[in-house]
Design an enzyme around this catalytic site. Structure first.
Site, PDB file in Angstrom:
ATOM      1  N   ALA A  51       1.096  -1.258  -0.012  1.00  0.00           N
ATOM      2  CA  ALA A  51       0.362  -0.120  -0.221  1.00  0.00           C
ATOM      3  C   ALA A  51       1.316   0.941   0.214  1.00  0.00           C
ATOM      4  O   ALA A  51       0.082   1.666  -0.555  1.00  0.00           O
ATOM      5  CB  ALA A  51      -1.179   0.312   0.962  1.00  0.00           C
ATOM      6  N   TYR A  53       3.327   2.283  -1.915  1.00  0.00           N
ATOM      7  CA  TYR A  53       3.995   2.710  -3.600  1.00  0.00           C
ATOM      8  C   TYR A  53       5.185   3.940  -3.078  1.00  0.00           C
ATOM      9  O   TYR A  53       5.012   4.617  -2.355  1.00  0.00           O
ATOM     10  CB  TYR A  53       2.795   2.919  -4.909  1.00  0.00           C
ATOM     11  CG  TYR A  53       3.495   2.752  -5.430  1.00  0.00           C
ATOM     12  CD1 TYR A  53       3.622   1.572  -6.444  1.00  0.00           C
ATOM     13  CD2 TYR A  53       4.124   3.891  -6.399  1.00  0.00           C
ATOM     14  CE1 TYR A  53       3.410   1.182  -7.255  1.00  0.00           C
ATOM     15  CE2 TYR A  53       4.493   4.003  -7.191  1.00  0.00           C
ATOM     16  CZ  TYR A  53       5.046   2.409  -7.722  1.00  0.00           C
ATOM     17  OH  TYR A  53       5.865   2.796  -9.194  1.00  0.00           O
ATOM     18  N   GLU A  60      11.425 -11.100  -9.704  1.00  0.00           N
ATOM     19  CA  GLU A  60      12.890 -11.133  -9.973  1.00  0.00           C
ATOM     20  C   GLU A  60      13.306 -11.047  -8.684  1.00  0.00           C
ATOM     21  O   GLU A  60      14.401 -11.746  -8.297  1.00  0.00           O
ATOM     22  CB  GLU A  60      13.381 -10.104 -11.300  1.00  0.00           C
ATOM     23  CG  GLU A  60      13.075 -10.279 -12.608  1.00  0.00           C
ATOM     24  CD  GLU A  60      11.585  -9.374 -13.264  1.00  0.00           C
ATOM     25  OE1 GLU A  60      11.081  -9.809 -14.081  1.00  0.00           O
ATOM     26  OE2 GLU A  60      10.445  -9.475 -12.210  1.00  0.00           O
TER      27      GLU A  60
END
Length: 137
Positions: A51, A53, A60
């Site tokens: 959340a 961000y 990967e």
């Protein structure tokens, strides 16, 4: 998967399983990755959104972290899977993360739900790359 399964099929299946476990509640775009070491060990990861961000992890990155946590330090090949029609190649940051544990000849497979769509050498995805060898005389 049978004992005689193709190594690429095994890598793809592992990436697809990791994709199914990805945590992508915001984008709903699940990505999976599986990598193989030169010794044949497999490590997988899915993208993990957050959340806050941009604090999430790419698939990967998750697979590389699992590899490093197990004590392995070399990627022979990696498979990345995403949905949609476009190729889901590693982002720029992940290309550099792969390079940290690989070299220009390392194989990167890019897949969709149906299977591998394209195969590249890392040098094609990250030309003239900077790696650990540049820091050592």
């Amino acid at each position: 998967m049978s004992r005689n399964a193709d190594p690429l099929e095994i890598l793809f299946a592992a990436a697809k399983a990791a994709q199914a476990n990805a945590h992508a509640p915001y984008s709903n775009f699940r990505v999976g990755a599986a990598l193989r070491t030169p010794e044949g060990a497999l490590f997988c990861g899915g993208n993990v959104e957050n959340a806050a961000y941009p604090e999430g992890w790419c698939a990967e990155t998750s697979a590389i972290a699992a590899m490093a946590a197990a004590g392995a330090r070399k990627i022979a090949e990696i498979c990345v899977i995403g949905d949609g029609e476009a190729l889901c190649t590693p982002c720029g940051g992940c290309r550099q993360r792969i390079r940290e544990f690989a070299d220009d000849r390392t194989i990167v497979h890019v897949a969709g739900p149906e299977g591998v769509r394209a195969t590249f050498r890392l040098s094609a995805l990250l030309p003239e790359s900077f790696g650990p060898g540049h820091l050592r005389p």
